[in-house]
Scaffold this motif. Structure first.
Motif, mmCIF file in Angstrom:
data_model
loop_
_atom_site.group_PDB
_atom_site.id
_atom_site.type_symbol
_atom_site.label_atom_id
_atom_site.label_comp_id
_atom_site.label_asym_id
_atom_site.label_seq_id
_atom_site.Cartn_x
_atom_site.Cartn_y
_atom_site.Cartn_z
ATOM 1 N N THR A 165 0.715 -1.220 0.027
ATOM 2 C CA THR A 165 0.118 0.126 0.038
ATOM 3 C C THR A 165 0.911 1.249 -0.014
ATOM 4 O O THR A 165 1.818 1.407 0.997
ATOM 5 N N VAL A 166 0.686 2.268 -1.012
ATOM 6 C CA VAL A 166 1.312 3.337 -1.112
ATOM 7 C C VAL A 166 0.412 4.391 -1.073
ATOM 8 O O VAL A 166 -0.505 4.484 -1.853
ATOM 9 N N PHE A 167 0.819 5.587 -0.514
ATOM 10 C CA PHE A 167 -0.047 6.905 -0.128
ATOM 11 C C PHE A 167 0.866 8.014 0.025
ATOM 12 O O PHE A 167 1.824 7.955 0.652
ATOM 13 N N GLU A 183 -5.012 6.421 7.986
ATOM 14 C CA GLU A 183 -5.137 5.477 8.852
ATOM 15 C C GLU A 183 -5.345 4.083 8.160
ATOM 16 O O GLU A 183 -6.378 4.018 7.311
ATOM 17 N N ILE A 184 -4.674 3.101 8.481
ATOM 18 C CA ILE A 184 -4.789 1.681 7.634
ATOM 19 C C ILE A 184 -4.996 0.764 8.979
ATOM 20 O O ILE A 184 -4.130 0.654 9.687
ATOM 21 N N TYR A 231 5.069 -6.510 9.354
ATOM 22 C CA TYR A 231 5.054 -5.296 8.744
ATOM 23 C C TYR A 231 6.240 -4.313 8.331
ATOM 24 O O TYR A 231 7.208 -4.854 9.315
ATOM 25 N N ALA A 232 6.333 -3.659 7.558
ATOM 26 C CA ALA A 232 7.247 -2.799 7.380
ATOM 27 C C ALA A 232 6.774 -1.454 6.627
ATOM 28 O O ALA A 232 6.113 -1.746 5.519
ATOM 29 N N TRP A 233 7.175 -0.281 7.072
ATOM 30 C CA TRP A 233 6.637 0.963 6.474
ATOM 31 C C TRP A 233 7.872 1.911 6.261
ATOM 32 O O TRP A 233 8.674 1.954 7.323
ATOM 33 N N SER A 234 7.675 2.662 5.419
ATOM 34 C CA SER A 234 8.789 3.621 5.183
ATOM 35 C C SER A 234 8.301 4.939 4.656
ATOM 36 O O SER A 234 7.321 4.867 4.117
ATOM 37 N N VAL A 235 8.953 5.948 4.917
ATOM 38 C CA VAL A 235 8.455 7.340 4.397
ATOM 39 C C VAL A 235 9.609 7.789 3.511
ATOM 40 O O VAL A 235 10.799 7.917 3.696
ATOM 41 N N VAL A 286 4.844 13.828 1.701
ATOM 42 C CA VAL A 286 5.736 12.739 1.993
ATOM 43 C C VAL A 286 4.915 11.412 1.438
ATOM 44 O O VAL A 286 3.510 11.583 1.457
ATOM 45 N N THR A 287 5.620 10.363 0.923
ATOM 46 C CA THR A 287 5.048 9.215 0.477
ATOM 47 C C THR A 287 5.348 8.109 1.387
ATOM 48 O O THR A 287 6.493 7.766 1.678
ATOM 49 N N VAL A 288 4.199 7.291 1.848
ATOM 50 C CA VAL A 288 4.368 6.274 2.760
ATOM 51 C C VAL A 288 4.163 5.040 1.938
ATOM 52 O O VAL A 288 3.169 4.742 1.346
ATOM 53 N N THR A 289 5.013 4.052 2.337
ATOM 54 C CA THR A 289 4.764 2.515 1.619
ATOM 55 C C THR A 289 4.763 1.613 2.804
ATOM 56 O O THR A 289 5.573 1.512 3.809
ATOM 57 N N LEU A 290 3.680 1.039 2.846
ATOM 58 C CA LEU A 290 3.281 0.072 3.684
ATOM 59 C C LEU A 290 3.399 -1.600 3.468
ATOM 60 O O LEU A 290 2.643 -1.513 2.267
ATOM 61 N N LEU A 291 4.161 -2.478 3.694
ATOM 62 C CA LEU A 291 4.259 -4.023 3.394
ATOM 63 C C LEU A 291 3.706 -4.639 4.445
ATOM 64 O O LEU A 291 4.124 -4.660 5.658
#
Length: 100
Positions: A1-3, A12-13, A25-29, A83-88
Motif C-alpha cells: 500500500t502506497v499513499f 489510517e490503515i 509489517y514494514a513501512w517507510s517514508v 511525503v509518500t508512505v509505503t506499507l508492506l
C-alpha cells in the motif's frame, strides 16, 4: 500500500485480525518523517495502543492481535512538504481498510 500525505494530513490503515493472529509489517517514508500510532479497536474496545512515535521515517516488526478486531496504523505528516508512505504487510488478516 502506497499513499501520499500533504503537510498536516493524516490517514489510517487497519487490518481485520482475530486474537493472536500475527502480521509482519514494514513501512517507510520518502520525503520526510511522520508521527504514528499503532493501535487497535473493536465494537467493545475503543482504543488499544501498541506503540507511538514522532518524526519517524520507518518502522518494522510483528503485530500480534490482542483481540478480535481492527489493528493498524495512524500516520500524520507534521512537516512542510508532502511525503509518500509505503506499507508492506504479510500474515494472518482477513481484510484491510484505509480511512482518512
Amino acid at each position: 500500500t502506497v499513499f501520499t500525505l500533504k503537510p498536516g494530513e493524516a490517514t489510517e490503515i487497519k487490518l481485520k485480525m482475530v486474537k493472536d493472529a500475527v502480521v509482519t509489517y514494514a513501512w517507510s517514508v520518502d520525503g520526510g518523517v511522520v508521527n504514528y500510532d499503532t493501535h487497535a479497536d473493536n465494537a467493545s474496545i475503543d482504543y488499544h495502543g501498541y506503540g507511538k512515535g514522532k518524526a519517524v521515517n520507518a518502522d518494522k516488526g510483528e503485530l500480534k492481535a490482542a483481540f478480535d478486531g481492527h489493528h493498524g496504523w495512524f500516520w500524520r505528516n507534521r512537516g512542510y512538504n508532502p511525503v509518500t508512505v509505503t506499507l508492506l504487510t504479510t500474515g494472518a488478516y482477513t481484510g484491510i481498510k484505509k480511512a482518512k
